[in-house]
Design an enzyme around this catalytic site. Structure first.
Site, PDB file in Angstrom:
ATOM      1  N   HIS A 192      -1.576   1.223   7.449  1.00 40.99           N
ATOM      2  CA  HIS A 192      -2.103   1.126   6.328  1.00 40.99           C
ATOM      3  C   HIS A 192      -2.201   2.640   5.550  1.00 40.99           C
ATOM      4  CE1 HIS A 192      -4.040  -0.441   2.589  1.00 40.99           C
ATOM      5  NE2 HIS A 192      -5.270   0.529   2.856  1.00 40.99           N
ATOM      6  N   CYS A 194       1.106  -1.245   0.193  1.00 44.14           N
ATOM      7  CA  CYS A 194      -0.119  -0.037   0.205  1.00 44.14           C
ATOM      8  C   CYS A 194       1.027   1.341  -0.083  1.00 44.14           C
ATOM      9  CB  CYS A 194      -0.838   0.058   1.097  1.00 44.14           C
ATOM     10  SG  CYS A 194      -0.032  -0.093   2.774  1.00 44.14           S
TER      11      CYS A 194
END
Length: 495
Positions: A449, A156
Site C-alpha cells: 500500500h 493508491c
C-alpha cells in the site's frame, strides 16, 4: 535576480502599504523627472540612452548599479526604488504606472513589442472582486489544499502521486492561474483534468474527491497501467509526467526552452534536469561527454544484488549534508555519492575511442549538469531479475534540506579520492533544496500500500492515506522508509 523561497513559500519583501517618505520626492515636476530617469538610465529604449547606461554601469563597482536621489535610490537594472529610511523597496501606485508605461515605450522603440505579458484585471474580474469581498487567508492552521482521494480499487499508487503533484508549488501556481491553452478535446486532455483536480483540491471542500475521470484518462493514454491490479507509483509518476508533457506543449509557444529536453512546457520547466555522462578512455584519457534530460534520479540501495559503494565518512553518526542520522545508517548522500562515482566499464564493455580510433576500456562517471526546480529521487526498493523478485527494506536517512553542489559536474575538480572537498565559499545557495513530499510503500512486493507525506506550508506535515489525512510530525516523515523523495529548490533564478 533571485526570488527567495523559504520552504517553497515565496517571501515578498515589498510592503503593500507603501512608503510614507515617498511624498518628499513628489514635488514640482516629479512625474516628468521620474520618466526621464526611466527613459535615460533604466529601460533605455533608444541607442543613445543605451550607450549612456553602459557608460554609467561601467562606473559602478557594485554588481547592481543604482542612481541616488534624496533618501532613495533607483536600481538601474530592474527599476526598483529603495528607501534608505524604511530600508525596504517602495511600492507606489503612481510610480509603478510610470515605470510600466516607460518600459513599454522602450520595448516598442527596440521593436520587440510586449516582451512579457502583464496581467491587468478585466472589467468582469473587477466586478467579481467587488461582489465577492471575502478573501481566503492562509493561517497557521489552514488546511486549504488538503483533500483525501477515494481508492477506486488498488489505485493508491495513483493517489499518492496526485498528492505530491498537487502540493508542488510552481505546478499549483500554473494550474490555479488558468494558463493551460487546450488544443485537443477537453474530455481527452490530461492537463485539463489536472487543472480541474487542482480547482477541486483548493476549493475548500473537505469531502474526499473521487478521481474517476483522472483514472480513465490514465488508462486511455498509458495503457500499460490499465486495469485494477496494483501498479508501481514510480512508474505512474513517469507516465503521468510524459502524458502531461505531451498534452501541454502548446501552452508556452515561442518561449525559449532553457532545459535539456528543449521544451518550454510547465512539466519540463519544473522537473527536467540535465545528466552529464563522461566516458574516459583508459589509454589516451580522452573524454566523451553527453548530456541527457531526466525527470527523476533512480538510486541503488545497500542490500540489492548490485554491489554498493562503502558508506560515507559521516555514517558514524555525524552530520552529513545537514542530516544527522543513526550510526551505520545509509543516507541519501551515500546513494548520490555512489550514483556519481567513476565506474570502470571493464573489458566486456569496450567503446570505440575517437582519439585512439580503436576499442578501448574506459571509465564512466555521471554528474548533474543542470538541476531541475523539483528533484525527485527514486530509491530502487523493488528488485526484479531472472532469479530474484523482492522488496529491499533498507532504511535510508534523508534530510529536510539537501545541497546538491557535491554532485554537480562543476564540482568534479573538487573531488579527491571520491570525496567532495567543501569549498571555502559555502554561501552559494543555488543548489540547495527543501523536502516537500515523501511517498512510502508498506507491505511486500505482492501485497502493499502507498501513502504520502506532504508539507502543507512552513513545517506542517500531513500523512495522506487515500481518503484519510492526518497530522504528522517531522520525525514521522524522516523515520519513514522512503520510496520517492521530492525536493524543491530553495532559490529560483529569474529568467
Amino acid at each position: 535576480m533571485l526570488v527567495f523561497i523559504r520552504n517553497s513559500d515565496v517571501v515578498c519583501v515589498m510592503s503593500p502599504a507603501g512608503c510614507s517618505h515617498v511624498s518628499g520626492f513628489k514635488v514640482d515636476n516629479w512625474k516628468q523627472n521620474l520618466r526621464l530617469i526611466y527613459q535615460c538610465f533604466v529601460w533605455s529604449g533608444s541607442v543613445e540612452t543605451r550607450k549612456r547606461k553602459v557608460t554609467l554601469n561601467s562606473m559602478h563597482q557594485s554588481p547592481v548599479p543604482v542612481l541616488f536621489f534624496s533618501h532613495s535610490a533607483i536600481d538601474l537594472l530592474y527599476g526598483g526604488i529603495y528607501c534608505f529610511v524604511c530600508q525596504d523597496y517602495i511600492y507606489d501606485k503612481e510610480m509603478e504606472q510610470i515605470a510600466k508605461e516607460e518600459q513599454r515605450k522602450a520595448w516598442k522603440l527596440q521593436g520587440i513589442g510586449e516582451k512579457y505579458s502583464m496581467w491587468e484585471p478585466t472589467k468582469r474580474e473587477l466586478e467579481l472582486l467587488r461582489h465577492n469581498p471575502k478573501r481566503r487567508k492562509i493561517t497557521a492552521n489552514c488546511t486549504i489544499g488538503l483533500r483525501g482521494l477515494i481508492n477506486l480499487g488498488n489505485t493508491c499508487f495513483m493517489n499518492c502521486i496526485v498528492q505530491a503533484l498537487t502540493h508542488t508549488p510552481l505546478l499549483r501556481d500554473f494550474f490555479l492561474s488558468d494558463r493551460h491553452k487546450c488544443e485537443m478535446q477537453s474530455n481527452s486532455c490530461l492537463v485539463c483534468e489536472m487543472s480541474q483536480l487542482f480547482q477541486e483540491f483548493y476549493s475548500g471542500h473537505r469531502s474526499p474527491h473521487i478521481p474517476f475521470r483522472l483514472l480513465h484518462l490514465v488508462w486511455t493514454h498509458a495503457r500499460h497501467l490499465a486495469g485494477y491490479e496494483q501498479q508501481d507509483a514510480h512508474e505512474f509518476l513517469i507516465a503521468a509526467l510524459d502524458v502531461l508533457h505531451r498534452h501541454c506543449k502548446g501552452d508556452d509557444n515561442g518561449k525559449k526552452a532553457n532545459n535539456p529536453n528543449h521544451c518550454s512546457c510547465i512539466i519540463d520547466q519544473i522537473f527536467t534536469g540535465g545528466l552529464q555522462s563522461d566516458v574516459t578512455c583508459q589509454v589516451c584519457h580522452g573524454v566523451s561527454t553527453t548530456i541527457d534530460p531526466f525527470w527523476d534520479i533512480s538510486l541503488d540501495l545497500p542490500g540489492s544484488s548490485t554491489p554498493f559503494w562503502p558508506l560515507s565518512p559521516g555514517s558514524d553518526g555525524s552530520v552529513v549534508n545537514g542530516d544527522s542520522h543513526p550510526s551505520g545508517a545509509t543516507t541519501l548522500t551515500d546513494c548520490l555519492r555512489r550514483f556519481t562515482r567513476p565506474e570502470h566499464l571493464g573489458s566486456s564493455a569496450k567503446i570505440k575511442c575517437s582519439g585512439c580510433h580503436s576499442y578501448q576500456e574506459s571509465t564512466k562517471q555521471l554528474t548533474m549538469k543542470r538541476l531541475p526546480i523539483v528533484a525527485c529521487f527514486h530509491l530502487k526498493r523493488f528488485e526484479h531479475s531472472a532469479k530474484l523478485r523482492r522488496k529491499i527494506t533498507t532504511y535510508v536517512s534523508f534530510p529536510l534540506e539537501l545541497d546538491m553542489t557535491p554532485f554537480m559536474a562543476s564540482s568534479k575538480e573538487s573531488r579527491m579520492n571520491g570525496q567532495y572537498q567543501q569549498p571555502v565559499d559555502s554561501l552559494n545557495n543555488d543548489n540547495k533544496y527543501s523536502l516537500f513530499a515523501v511517498v512510502n510503500h508498506q507491505g511486500t512486493l505482492e501485497s502493499g500500500h502507498y501513502t504520502t507525506f506532504i508539507r502543507q506550508h512552513k513545517d506542517q506535515w500531513f500523512k495522506c492515506d487515500d481518503a484519510i489525512i492526518t497530522k504528522a510530525s517531522i520525525k514521522d516523515v524522516l523515520d519513514s522508509e522512503g520510496y520517492l523523495l521530492f525536493y524543491h529548490k530553495q532559490f529560483l533564478e529569474y529568467e
